[in-house]
Motif scaffolding. Sequence first.
Motif, PDB file in Angstrom:
ATOM      1  N   ASP A 136     -21.083  16.519 -41.138  1.00 40.72           N
ATOM      2  CA  ASP A 136     -20.727  17.434 -42.224  1.00 40.72           C
ATOM      3  C   ASP A 136     -19.299  17.188 -42.683  1.00 40.72           C
ATOM      4  O   ASP A 136     -18.503  16.539 -41.986  1.00 40.72           O
ATOM      5  N   ILE A 137     -18.954  17.742 -43.848  1.00 50.36           N
ATOM      6  CA  ILE A 137     -17.642  17.520 -44.464  1.00 50.36           C
ATOM      7  C   ILE A 137     -17.145  18.800 -45.114  1.00 50.36           C
ATOM      8  O   ILE A 137     -17.924  19.558 -45.686  1.00 50.36           O
ATOM      9  N   THR A 138     -15.834  18.993 -45.063  1.00 51.52           N
ATOM     10  CA  THR A 138     -15.183  20.021 -45.866  1.00 51.52           C
ATOM     11  C   THR A 138     -13.754  19.573 -46.136  1.00 51.52           C
ATOM     12  O   THR A 138     -13.320  18.539 -45.635  1.00 51.52           O
ATOM     13  N   ASN A 139     -13.024  20.326 -46.945  1.00 51.23           N
ATOM     14  CA  ASN A 139     -11.618  20.007 -47.184  1.00 51.23           C
ATOM     15  C   ASN A 139     -10.805  21.298 -47.245  1.00 51.23           C
ATOM     16  O   ASN A 139     -11.348  22.382 -47.452  1.00 51.23           O
ATOM     17  N   ASP A 140      -9.490  21.167 -47.041  1.00 52.63           N
ATOM     18  CA  ASP A 140      -8.616  22.338 -47.110  1.00 52.63           C
ATOM     19  C   ASP A 140      -7.809  22.322 -48.406  1.00 52.63           C
ATOM     20  O   ASP A 140      -7.907  21.394 -49.207  1.00 52.63           O
ATOM     21  N   LYS A 141      -7.000  23.353 -48.600  1.00 49.68           N
ATOM     22  CA  LYS A 141      -6.263  23.499 -49.853  1.00 49.68           C
ATOM     23  C   LYS A 141      -5.158  22.456 -50.023  1.00 49.68           C
ATOM     24  O   LYS A 141      -4.648  22.261 -51.126  1.00 49.68           O
ATOM     25  N   ASP A 142      -4.799  21.765 -48.930  1.00 51.60           N
ATOM     26  CA  ASP A 142      -3.759  20.734 -48.997  1.00 51.60           C
ATOM     27  C   ASP A 142      -4.319  19.348 -49.274  1.00 51.60           C
ATOM     28  O   ASP A 142      -3.571  18.369 -49.296  1.00 51.60           O
ATOM     29  N   GLY A 143      -5.635  19.254 -49.445  1.00 53.42           N
ATOM     30  CA  GLY A 143      -6.251  17.968 -49.755  1.00 53.42           C
ATOM     31  C   GLY A 143      -6.698  17.172 -48.550  1.00 53.42           C
ATOM     32  O   GLY A 143      -7.122  16.026 -48.690  1.00 53.42           O
ATOM     33  N   ASN A 144      -6.627  17.764 -47.353  1.00 54.09           N
ATOM     34  CA  ASN A 144      -7.135  17.089 -46.157  1.00 54.09           C
ATOM     35  C   ASN A 144      -8.652  17.251 -46.082  1.00 54.09           C
ATOM     36  O   ASN A 144      -9.191  18.310 -46.397  1.00 54.09           O
ATOM     37  N   VAL A 145      -9.327  16.200 -45.654  1.00 55.71           N
ATOM     38  CA  VAL A 145     -10.771  16.198 -45.510  1.00 55.71           C
ATOM     39  C   VAL A 145     -11.116  16.148 -44.022  1.00 55.71           C
ATOM     40  O   VAL A 145     -10.488  15.410 -43.262  1.00 55.71           O
ATOM     41  N   TYR A 146     -12.117  16.942 -43.622  1.00 58.20           N
ATOM     42  CA  TYR A 146     -12.550  16.992 -42.225  1.00 58.20           C
ATOM     43  C   TYR A 146     -14.009  16.577 -42.145  1.00 58.20           C
ATOM     44  O   TYR A 146     -14.832  16.994 -42.966  1.00 58.20           O
ATOM     45  N   VAL A 147     -14.335  15.746 -41.144  1.00 57.67           N
ATOM     46  CA  VAL A 147     -15.699  15.255 -40.965  1.00 57.67           C
ATOM     47  C   VAL A 147     -16.097  15.465 -39.513  1.00 57.67           C
ATOM     48  O   VAL A 147     -15.371  15.067 -38.597  1.00 57.67           O
ATOM     49  N   SER A 148     -17.254  16.091 -39.296  1.00 60.91           N
ATOM     50  CA  SER A 148     -17.743  16.275 -37.926  1.00 60.91           C
ATOM     51  C   SER A 148     -18.534  15.046 -37.487  1.00 60.91           C
ATOM     52  O   SER A 148     -19.124  14.342 -38.297  1.00 60.91           O
ATOM     53  N   ASP A 149     -18.520  14.804 -36.174  1.00 59.25           N
ATOM     54  CA  ASP A 149     -19.284  13.703 -35.582  1.00 59.25           C
ATOM     55  C   ASP A 149     -20.197  14.286 -34.505  1.00 59.25           C
ATOM     56  O   ASP A 149     -19.740  14.691 -33.439  1.00 59.25           O
ATOM     57  N   PHE A 150     -21.482  14.333 -34.818  1.00 61.68           N
ATOM     58  CA  PHE A 150     -22.468  14.989 -33.962  1.00 61.68           C
ATOM     59  C   PHE A 150     -22.644  14.284 -32.619  1.00 61.68           C
ATOM     60  O   PHE A 150     -22.881  14.927 -31.596  1.00 61.68           O
ATOM     61  N   LYS A 151     -22.556  12.963 -32.603  1.00 63.89           N
ATOM     62  CA  LYS A 151     -22.792  12.208 -31.367  1.00 63.89           C
ATOM     63  C   LYS A 151     -21.519  11.971 -30.565  1.00 63.89           C
ATOM     64  O   LYS A 151     -21.577  11.873 -29.341  1.00 63.89           O
ATOM     65  N   ALA A 152     -20.372  11.878 -31.225  1.00 62.55           N
ATOM     66  CA  ALA A 152     -19.110  11.607 -30.510  1.00 62.55           C
ATOM     67  C   ALA A 152     -18.348  12.884 -30.186  1.00 62.55           C
ATOM     68  O   ALA A 152     -17.241  12.816 -29.655  1.00 62.55           O
ATOM     69  N   ASN A 153     -18.939  14.036 -30.502  1.00 65.46           N
ATOM     70  CA  ASN A 153     -18.337  15.341 -30.161  1.00 65.46           C
ATOM     71  C   ASN A 153     -16.900  15.433 -30.658  1.00 65.46           C
ATOM     72  O   ASN A 153     -15.982  15.728 -29.894  1.00 65.46           O
ATOM     73  N   ALA A 154     -16.732  15.202 -31.952  1.00 69.26           N
ATOM     74  CA  ALA A 154     -15.373  15.124 -32.492  1.00 69.26           C
ATOM     75  C   ALA A 154     -15.331  15.613 -33.932  1.00 69.26           C
ATOM     76  O   ALA A 154     -16.359  15.722 -34.608  1.00 69.26           O
ATOM     77  N   VAL A 155     -14.099  15.894 -34.371  1.00 71.80           N
ATOM     78  CA  VAL A 155     -13.834  16.176 -35.786  1.00 71.80           C
ATOM     79  C   VAL A 155     -12.698  15.261 -36.222  1.00 71.80           C
ATOM     80  O   VAL A 155     -11.655  15.184 -35.556  1.00 71.80           O
ATOM     81  N   TYR A 156     -12.902  14.546 -37.327  1.00 68.60           N
ATOM     82  CA  TYR A 156     -11.888  13.639 -37.874  1.00 68.60           C
ATOM     83  C   TYR A 156     -11.180  14.305 -39.050  1.00 68.60           C
ATOM     84  O   TYR A 156     -11.751  15.156 -39.724  1.00 68.60           O
ATOM     85  N   LYS A 157      -9.970  13.855 -39.289  1.00 65.13           N
ATOM     86  CA  LYS A 157      -9.191  14.351 -40.428  1.00 65.13           C
ATOM     87  C   LYS A 157      -8.736  13.156 -41.257  1.00 65.13           C
ATOM     88  O   LYS A 157      -8.246  12.157 -40.712  1.00 65.13           O
ATOM     89  N   VAL A 158      -8.891  13.257 -42.565  1.00 65.21           N
ATOM     90  CA  VAL A 158      -8.399  12.230 -43.487  1.00 65.21           C
ATOM     91  C   VAL A 158      -7.466  12.931 -44.463  1.00 65.21           C
ATOM     92  O   VAL A 158      -7.879  13.847 -45.176  1.00 65.21           O
ATOM     93  N   ASP A 159      -6.190  12.510 -44.495  1.00 61.16           N
ATOM     94  CA  ASP A 159      -5.232  13.196 -45.362  1.00 61.16           C
ATOM     95  C   ASP A 159      -5.336  12.685 -46.803  1.00 61.16           C
ATOM     96  O   ASP A 159      -6.138  11.803 -47.111  1.00 61.16           O
ATOM     97  N   LYS A 160      -4.527  13.249 -47.684  1.00 57.21           N
ATOM     98  CA  LYS A 160      -4.638  12.906 -49.113  1.00 57.21           C
ATOM     99  C   LYS A 160      -4.245  11.465 -49.409  1.00 57.21           C
ATOM    100  O   LYS A 160      -4.538  10.952 -50.492  1.00 57.21           O
TER     101      LYS A 160
END
Length: 199
Positions: A136-160
């Motif tokens: 899944d994916i969402t983003n915050d008001k500062d333009g950062n994007v977050y992606v969940s990883d179902f198999k690696a038990n993690a959340v990634y962040k991608v900045d602007k």
Amino acid sequence: LVKLGLATILATGVLYAKDIVLDAPGQFPEGVEYNTKTGAFFLSSLTGKGIIKINNNGEVKQFSSEAPLPIAGIHIDLQNNKLYAAGLNRKEAFDKDPNTHGNANLFIYNLDTGKLENNINLAITNPNNDAYFANDITNDKDGNVYVSDFKANAVYKVDKNNKVSLFYKGDKLGRANGLEVVSDNTLLVSDVSPRDGKW
């Protein structure tokens, strides 16, 4: 046929009284997004058929056929005119083959044109996992994007600036699934975890 059962869209008060049915052989629908500006829907596919766009007049067209991998979650960022998509290899993620590990990628599309502007490998920040499954994916008001990883038990962040980092991985997080940023910039993560060896 792909059938979308779309009820009330609360943000706009629009009520879709009937289903939208698409003749899309081979489509395995997963993520759905609604563009509050144009009234268009977007639908992703776990079978690698790209992203479908359904305009508010009912016209169905391909939003983008540029999908290097099948796509799970999608998310619209109106402020930056982007559509974000989680790219994965579902077959590899579940095949238990030690030589294959699946993928966790973030695809960034221009919301107007459907052009694929970036393909970011998220797994490089979280090496040596048995499998990866961008979800899944969402983003915050500062333009950062977050992606969940179902198999690696993690959340990634991608900045602007498209710099990727491992936002969270730890014992408190099981199989990261749905994501949502709430008004105070808190990231909510739904977690699917087995209990007593059962799902």
